[in-house]
Design a protein around this motif. Structure first.
Motif, short mmCIF file in Angstrom:
data_model
loop_
_atom_site.label_atom_id
_atom_site.label_comp_id
_atom_site.label_asym_id
_atom_site.label_seq_id
_atom_site.Cartn_x
_atom_site.Cartn_y
_atom_site.Cartn_z
N LYS A 108 0.84 -1.19 0.00
CA LYS A 108 0.00 0.00 0.00
C LYS A 108 0.88 1.25 0.00
N ASN A 109 0.45 2.27 -0.74
CA ASN A 109 1.18 3.53 -0.75
C ASN A 109 0.87 4.32 0.51
N ILE A 110 1.90 4.76 1.20
CA ILE A 110 1.71 5.63 2.35
C ILE A 110 2.53 6.89 2.13
N LEU A 111 1.94 8.03 2.47
CA LEU A 111 2.62 9.31 2.29
C LEU A 111 3.36 9.64 3.57
N ILE A 112 4.66 9.83 3.46
CA ILE A 112 5.48 10.13 4.62
C ILE A 112 6.14 11.49 4.47
N ASN A 113 6.48 12.06 5.61
CA ASN A 113 7.23 13.31 5.63
C ASN A 113 8.65 13.03 6.07
N GLN A 114 9.60 13.61 5.37
CA GLN A 114 11.00 13.48 5.75
C GLN A 114 11.59 14.84 6.03
N LYS A 115 12.28 14.95 7.15
CA LYS A 115 13.03 16.15 7.50
C LYS A 115 14.50 15.78 7.53
N LEU A 116 15.29 16.49 6.74
CA LEU A 116 16.72 16.22 6.63
C LEU A 116 17.49 17.41 7.16
N THR A 117 18.37 17.15 8.12
CA THR A 117 19.18 18.20 8.73
C THR A 117 20.64 17.80 8.71
N PRO A 118 21.53 18.66 8.22
CA PRO A 118 22.96 18.33 8.26
C PRO A 118 23.45 18.17 9.70
N LEU A 119 24.29 17.16 9.91
CA LEU A 119 24.89 16.93 11.23
C LEU A 119 26.36 17.36 11.26
N PHE A 120 27.07 17.01 10.21
CA PHE A 120 28.50 17.32 10.13
C PHE A 120 28.82 17.79 8.72
N LEU A 121 29.71 18.79 8.65
CA LEU A 121 30.21 19.29 7.38
C LEU A 121 31.67 18.90 7.23
N SER A 122 32.10 18.77 6.00
CA SER A 122 33.53 18.62 5.75
C SER A 122 34.20 19.97 5.95
N ASN A 123 35.50 19.99 5.92
CA ASN A 123 36.23 21.24 6.17
C ASN A 123 35.90 22.32 5.14
N ASP A 124 35.49 21.90 3.93
CA ASP A 124 35.15 22.90 2.91
C ASP A 124 33.65 23.18 2.84
N GLY A 125 32.90 22.74 3.87
CA GLY A 125 31.50 23.13 3.99
C GLY A 125 30.50 22.23 3.30
N LYS A 126 30.92 21.07 2.79
CA LYS A 126 29.98 20.14 2.18
C LYS A 126 29.28 19.33 3.26
#
Length: 253
Positions: A128-146
């Motif tokens: 069955k199709n279910i609609l979900i919400n995803q929240k994505l938050t950065p935790l760690f960046l590389s030294n050049d900000g990626k």
């Protein structure tokens, strides 16, 4: 439809080598995340953009589609190709592109303050199709900000359709919403609730009925009904269950 897992990894966010100092930042960082996962019904997983896979997947069943957490972790992005509906797989790839385009323009020192939220459909173990919400938050960046690692928190969506792409900044009352048809971002004020509306939601979340809420906050049942009606209109929901879910998902209470 694209079918290459690498499509989920933007060239603008290529994370190659991680230094020893960066690795030290992640020492045992999963411990509090695992503890949080045990206290919530929401599904949680960690994306590692250097390894192009999942570093951690919680046991919470919403996101697992009948698999164990370890199986989903091993599947990584292949999970999306198996369980996300084809139109929404294209949507996720679009979100990936516009999200990193947005992120690249942010000052590096502010990048950890932003969260992107969106809705998409997956097929559960009952097909069955279910609609979900995803929240994505950065935790760690590389030294050049990626973005090196990001946490994803999944709950049932309160929306009626996929999309609903929004970006929030911690401590800011503005949010950015993406118009898929026009392909542009626009700035909006976040919804704010009155103290009375928050109060009614909080009591409702505890299972209080209208008369019980009225007695607890020293107003008439009609006053509670009045505030609930205003709340439903403001959140564009049909009932108190949807209102609680919307307010929780959007950090309004």
């Amino acid at each position: 439809m694209k079918n290459n897992i690498n499509d989920f990894f933007s060239m603008k966010n290529t994370v190659d080598n991680i230094s020893e100092s960066e690795l030290l930042k992640t020492s045992d960082y999963l411990a509090p995340i695992k503890a949080f996962a045990r206290t919530t019904y929401k599904s949680i997983y960690i994306i590692d953009y250097q390894k192009k896979g999942f570093e951690y997947v919680s046991d919470n069943p919403l996101f697992l589609c009948g698999h164990t957490a370890e199986e989903v972790k091993e599947m990584g992005y292949a999970f999306y190709f198996k369980y996300v509906t084809p139109p929404d797989l294209d949507l996720l790839l679009k979100i990936n592109t516009v999200g990193f385009d947005f992120f690249e323009k942010l000052p590096i020192e502010e990048r950890l303050l932003y969260t992107i939220s969106y809705d998409f459909s997956i097929k559960n173990q009952e097909k069955k199709n279910i609609l979900i919400n995803q929240k994505l938050t950065p935790l760690f960046l590389s030294n050049d900000g990626k973005v090196w690692k990001a946490i994803c928190i999944i709950s049932l969506s309160t929306e009626q359709h996929s999309g609903n792409i929004k970006i929030y900044k911690q401590g800011d009352n503005k949010m950015f919403t993406y118009n898929l048809e026009g392909e542009y971002w626009k700035t909006e004020e976040k919804i704010t609730l009155t103290n009375r509306e928050k109060e009614i939601l909080q009591y409702s979340a505890r299972g209080f009925k209208i008369n019980e809420i009225a007695e607890s906050i020293f107003v008439s049942p009609d006053t509670v009904k009045f505030h609930r009606k205003k709340l439903f209109d403001k959140l564009e929901v049909a009932n108190i269950t949807e209102a609680i879910s919307f307010a929780t998902n959007n950090r309004l209470i």
